[in-house]
Design a protein around this motif. Structure first.
Motif, PDB file in Angstrom:
ATOM      1  N   ALA A   1       0.836  -1.204   0.000  1.00  0.00           N
ATOM      2  CA  ALA A   1       0.000   0.000   0.000  1.00  0.00           C
ATOM      3  C   ALA A   1       0.872   1.256   0.000  1.00  0.00           C
ATOM      4  CB  ALA A   1      -0.929  -0.004   1.211  1.00  0.00           C
ATOM      5  N   VAL A   2       1.910   1.234   0.815  1.00  0.00           N
ATOM      6  CA  VAL A   2       2.786   2.413   0.906  1.00  0.00           C
ATOM      7  C   VAL A   2       3.471   2.655  -0.444  1.00  0.00           C
ATOM      8  CG1 VAL A   2       4.752   3.430   2.113  1.00  0.00           C
ATOM      9  CG2 VAL A   2       3.134   2.009   3.375  1.00  0.00           C
ATOM     10  N   SER A   3       3.863   1.563  -1.116  1.00  0.00           N
ATOM     11  CA  SER A   3       4.533   1.713  -2.424  1.00  0.00           C
ATOM     12  C   SER A   3       3.589   2.302  -3.457  1.00  0.00           C
ATOM     13  CB  SER A   3       5.077   0.363  -2.916  1.00  0.00           C
ATOM     14  OG  SER A   3       4.044  -0.485  -3.403  1.00  0.00           O
ATOM     15  N   LYS A   4       2.314   1.973  -3.357  1.00  0.00           N
ATOM     16  CA  LYS A   4       1.357   2.511  -4.342  1.00  0.00           C
ATOM     17  C   LYS A   4       1.065   3.988  -4.061  1.00  0.00           C
ATOM     18  CE  LYS A   4       0.890  -1.229  -6.858  1.00  0.00           C
ATOM     19  NZ  LYS A   4       1.414  -1.284  -8.231  1.00  0.00           N
ATOM     20  N   PHE A   5       1.099   4.388  -2.777  1.00  0.00           N
ATOM     21  CA  PHE A   5       1.018   5.830  -2.474  1.00  0.00           C
ATOM     22  C   PHE A   5       2.217   6.547  -3.089  1.00  0.00           C
ATOM     23  CE2 PHE A   5      -2.342   5.052   0.521  1.00  0.00           C
ATOM     24  CZ  PHE A   5      -2.997   6.267   0.632  1.00  0.00           C
ATOM     25  N   ALA A   6       3.389   5.922  -3.008  1.00  0.00           N
ATOM     26  CA  ALA A   6       4.597   6.530  -3.579  1.00  0.00           C
ATOM     27  C   ALA A   6       4.473   6.659  -5.090  1.00  0.00           C
ATOM     28  CB  ALA A   6       5.830   5.696  -3.213  1.00  0.00           C
ATOM     29  N   ILE A   7       3.871   5.645  -5.719  1.00  0.00           N
ATOM     30  CA  ILE A   7       3.669   5.670  -7.177  1.00  0.00           C
ATOM     31  C   ILE A   7       2.742   6.826  -7.564  1.00  0.00           C
ATOM     32  CG2 ILE A   7       2.291   4.381  -8.893  1.00  0.00           C
ATOM     33  CD1 ILE A   7       5.270   3.651  -8.800  1.00  0.00           C
ATOM     34  N   GLU A   8       1.691   7.005  -6.763  1.00  0.00           N
ATOM     35  CA  GLU A   8       0.773   8.136  -7.036  1.00  0.00           C
ATOM     36  C   GLU A   8       1.533   9.461  -6.892  1.00  0.00           C
ATOM     37  OE1 GLU A   8      -2.309   8.067  -8.131  1.00  0.00           O
ATOM     38  OE2 GLU A   8      -2.972   6.026  -7.729  1.00  0.00           O
ATOM     39  N   GLY A   9       2.420   9.531  -5.895  1.00  0.00           N
ATOM     40  CA  GLY A   9       3.214  10.751  -5.692  1.00  0.00           C
ATOM     41  C   GLY A   9       4.179  10.986  -6.836  1.00  0.00           C
ATOM     42  N   LEU A  10       4.829   9.930  -7.266  1.00  0.00           N
ATOM     43  CA  LEU A  10       5.758  10.010  -8.402  1.00  0.00           C
ATOM     44  C   LEU A  10       5.005  10.508  -9.632  1.00  0.00           C
ATOM     45  CD1 LEU A  10       8.598   9.350  -9.444  1.00  0.00           C
ATOM     46  CD2 LEU A  10       7.943   6.950  -9.586  1.00  0.00           C
ATOM     47  N   MET A  11       3.831   9.931  -9.860  1.00  0.00           N
ATOM     48  CA  MET A  11       3.005  10.345 -10.993  1.00  0.00           C
ATOM     49  C   MET A  11       2.676  11.840 -10.898  1.00  0.00           C
ATOM     50  SD  MET A  11      -0.325  11.239 -11.778  1.00  0.00           S
ATOM     51  CE  MET A  11      -1.554  10.557 -10.677  1.00  0.00           C
ATOM     52  N   GLN A  12       2.252  12.282  -9.711  1.00  0.00           N
ATOM     53  CA  GLN A  12       1.826  13.687  -9.584  1.00  0.00           C
ATOM     54  C   GLN A  12       2.983  14.661  -9.772  1.00  0.00           C
ATOM     55  OE1 GLN A  12      -0.549  14.487  -6.080  1.00  0.00           O
ATOM     56  NE2 GLN A  12      -1.859  12.731  -6.439  1.00  0.00           N
ATOM     57  N   VAL A  13       4.144  14.333  -9.205  1.00  0.00           N
ATOM     58  CA  VAL A  13       5.301  15.235  -9.349  1.00  0.00           C
ATOM     59  C   VAL A  13       5.716  15.313 -10.818  1.00  0.00           C
ATOM     60  CG1 VAL A  13       7.729  15.612  -8.756  1.00  0.00           C
ATOM     61  CG2 VAL A  13       6.131  14.853  -6.998  1.00  0.00           C
ATOM     62  N   MET A  14       5.813  14.127 -11.446  1.00  0.00           N
ATOM     63  CA  MET A  14       6.214  14.102 -12.866  1.00  0.00           C
ATOM     64  C   MET A  14       5.220  14.837 -13.743  1.00  0.00           C
ATOM     65  SD  MET A  14       7.601  10.508 -14.227  1.00  0.00           S
ATOM     66  CE  MET A  14       7.657  11.174 -15.880  1.00  0.00           C
ATOM     67  N   ALA A  15       3.936  14.574 -13.498  1.00  0.00           N
ATOM     68  CA  ALA A  15       2.889  15.200 -14.317  1.00  0.00           C
ATOM     69  C   ALA A  15       2.974  16.716 -14.204  1.00  0.00           C
ATOM     70  CB  ALA A  15       1.514  14.705 -13.878  1.00  0.00           C
ATOM     71  N   ASP A  16       3.170  17.204 -12.992  1.00  0.00           N
ATOM     72  CA  ASP A  16       3.233  18.657 -12.789  1.00  0.00           C
ATOM     73  C   ASP A  16       4.471  19.246 -13.468  1.00  0.00           C
ATOM     74  OD1 ASP A  16       1.801  20.823 -11.754  1.00  0.00           O
ATOM     75  OD2 ASP A  16       3.184  21.000 -10.057  1.00  0.00           O
ATOM     76  N   GLU A  17       5.561  18.496 -13.443  1.00  0.00           N
ATOM     77  CA  GLU A  17       6.783  18.987 -14.100  1.00  0.00           C
ATOM     78  C   GLU A  17       6.628  19.030 -15.625  1.00  0.00           C
ATOM     79  OE1 GLU A  17       9.995  17.430 -10.725  1.00  0.00           O
ATOM     80  OE2 GLU A  17       9.950  16.459 -12.671  1.00  0.00           O
ATOM     81  N   GLN A  18       5.867  18.077 -16.167  1.00  0.00           N
ATOM     82  CA  GLN A  18       5.723  18.029 -17.635  1.00  0.00           C
ATOM     83  C   GLN A  18       4.655  19.003 -18.136  1.00  0.00           C
ATOM     84  OE1 GLN A  18       8.064  16.367 -19.273  1.00  0.00           O
ATOM     85  NE2 GLN A  18       8.750  15.829 -17.218  1.00  0.00           N
ATOM     86  N   GLU A  19       3.725  19.380 -17.258  1.00  0.00           N
ATOM     87  CA  GLU A  19       2.604  20.257 -17.633  1.00  0.00           C
ATOM     88  C   GLU A  19       3.126  21.553 -18.257  1.00  0.00           C
ATOM     89  OE1 GLU A  19      -0.742  19.356 -16.967  1.00  0.00           O
ATOM     90  OE2 GLU A  19      -1.307  21.127 -18.132  1.00  0.00           O
ATOM     91  N   GLY A  20       2.780  21.767 -19.491  1.00  0.00           N
ATOM     92  CA  GLY A  20       3.161  23.018 -20.154  1.00  0.00           C
ATOM     93  C   GLY A  20       4.615  23.081 -20.599  1.00  0.00           C
ATOM     94  N   THR A  21       5.407  22.076 -20.251  1.00  0.00           N
ATOM     95  CA  THR A  21       6.824  22.129 -20.640  1.00  0.00           C
ATOM     96  C   THR A  21       7.181  21.027 -21.643  1.00  0.00           C
ATOM     97  OG1 THR A  21       7.541  20.647 -18.858  1.00  0.00           O
ATOM     98  CG2 THR A  21       7.500  22.995 -18.355  1.00  0.00           C
ATOM     99  N   SER A  22       6.296  20.017 -21.793  1.00  0.00           N
ATOM    100  CA  SER A  22       6.566  18.957 -22.771  1.00  0.00           C
ATOM    101  C   SER A  22       5.228  18.387 -23.219  1.00  0.00           C
ATOM    102  CB  SER A  22       7.428  17.852 -22.156  1.00  0.00           C
ATOM    103  OG  SER A  22       6.619  16.912 -21.474  1.00  0.00           O
ATOM    104  N   GLU A  23       5.286  17.472 -24.186  1.00  0.00           N
ATOM    105  CA  GLU A  23       4.063  16.811 -24.670  1.00  0.00           C
ATOM    106  C   GLU A  23       3.834  15.488 -23.944  1.00  0.00           C
ATOM    107  OE1 GLU A  23       1.975  18.306 -26.714  1.00  0.00           O
ATOM    108  OE2 GLU A  23       3.392  19.988 -26.668  1.00  0.00           O
ATOM    109  N   ILE A  24       4.628  15.245 -22.891  1.00  0.00           N
ATOM    110  CA  ILE A  24       4.500  13.969 -22.165  1.00  0.00           C
ATOM    111  C   ILE A  24       3.369  14.066 -21.148  1.00  0.00           C
ATOM    112  CG2 ILE A  24       5.690  12.304 -20.670  1.00  0.00           C
ATOM    113  CD1 ILE A  24       8.352  13.390 -21.788  1.00  0.00           C
TER     114      ILE A  24
END
Ligand code: NDP
Length: 247
Positions: free
Chosen positions: A167-190
């Protein structure tokens, strides 16, 4: 189920890497991507299972896949870099990256979890997806609209007792997703999103719920619409979302 009907040629010309592609949801995802026109990179730790998926794709006449035997528990940075080099030489880009492989690990009181088991699980479920994504970024940037999917779980969005490091690892995955998504928002097509498959008829589900009737849950092939949606062009601009395969 997630409401999406994929055209047959949805992923034509796309290159998609799926981890844990030899079994369960990853196998279904690889087969489904190939059936929709993608060249699939099959990553997993059991070569014979990857070869069986490879043969199935080839026999169906879908685009030729590639096999990448890699144990995410022991893989080092140089293994990911070498893989990126190989993919660059073979395909020149990466349009989709599906972080599906995971361990269930011990389901017990947290204070009974052995440190070694905790670390092993975090290595496969969290550290490996981080390192693999990092190595693949140049290839993802080369694709016109790349999509990264982190396979999550309901216990990665609302924790429950006894689900331990999983469960803790899946919370981390959600966090990884959110940080990456926010970094790519408006700066790449990813685009970067997570998917909770929901209860699905696989070996992991059987291990988690040994007394359950397997027929109660859908087959992995039945939960593919959300994966196809996120990997194809119809989801352009969808970023940072936590989606459910069951809709
Ligand atoms: P399975 O256990 O059936 O398949 C997992 C796959 O990951 C296997 O192919 C396995 O390889 C691979 N894998 C495990 N460890 C490693 C490693 N060290 N290196 C490389 N590959 C590895 O699981 P599911 O298909 O059920 O699960 C897929 C994803 O869906 C997981 O992220 C899981 O957490 C998630 N999920 C599943 C649910 C379900 O009900 N099934 C519900 C919620 C989330 P091998 O075949 O060699 O063992």
């Amino acid at each position: 189920m997630f409401d999406y009907s994929a055209p047959q040629d949805l992923l034509k010309g796309r290159v998609i890497l799926v981890t844990g592609a030899g079994d369960g949801i990853g196998r279904a995802c690889a087969l489904s991507c190939a059936a929709h026109g993608a060249s699939v990179v099959l990553l997993g730790r059991t070569l014979s299972k990857l070869e069986a998926v490879y043969d199935e794709i080839e026999a169906a006449g879908h685009p030729q896949p590639a096999i990448c035997p890699l144990n995410l528990e022991t893989a080092a940075e140089k293994d990911y870099d070498e893989l990126a080099d190989q993919l660059f030489d073979t395909f020149g880009k990466l349009d989709g990256l599906v972080h599906n492989a995971a361990l269930l690990g011990p389901r017990t009181l947290l204070d009974s979890v052995k440190n070694e088991a905790w670390q092993q699980l975090m290595q496969v479920n969290v550290n490996a997806p981080f390192a693999l994504t990092k190595a693949m970024m140049p290839l993802l940037r080369t694709a016109p609209d790349a999509s990264v999917i982190f396979v999550s779980s309901s216990v990665g969005r609302k924790a429950r007792a006894y689900w331990g490091p999983y469960a803790v690892s899946k919370f981390a995955i959600e966090g990884l997703m959110q940080v990456m998504a926010d970094e790519q928002e408006g700066t790449s097509e990813i685009r970067v999103n997570s998917v909770n498959p929901g209860a699905t008829r696989t070996a992991m589900r059987k291990a988690a719920y040994p007394a359950e009737e397997p027929e109660k849950n859908p087959e992995p092939a039945q939960i593919m619409p959300v994966f196809l949606y996120l990997l194809g062009p119809d989801s352009k601009g969808v970023n940072g979302q936590a989606l459910d395969a069951r809709g």
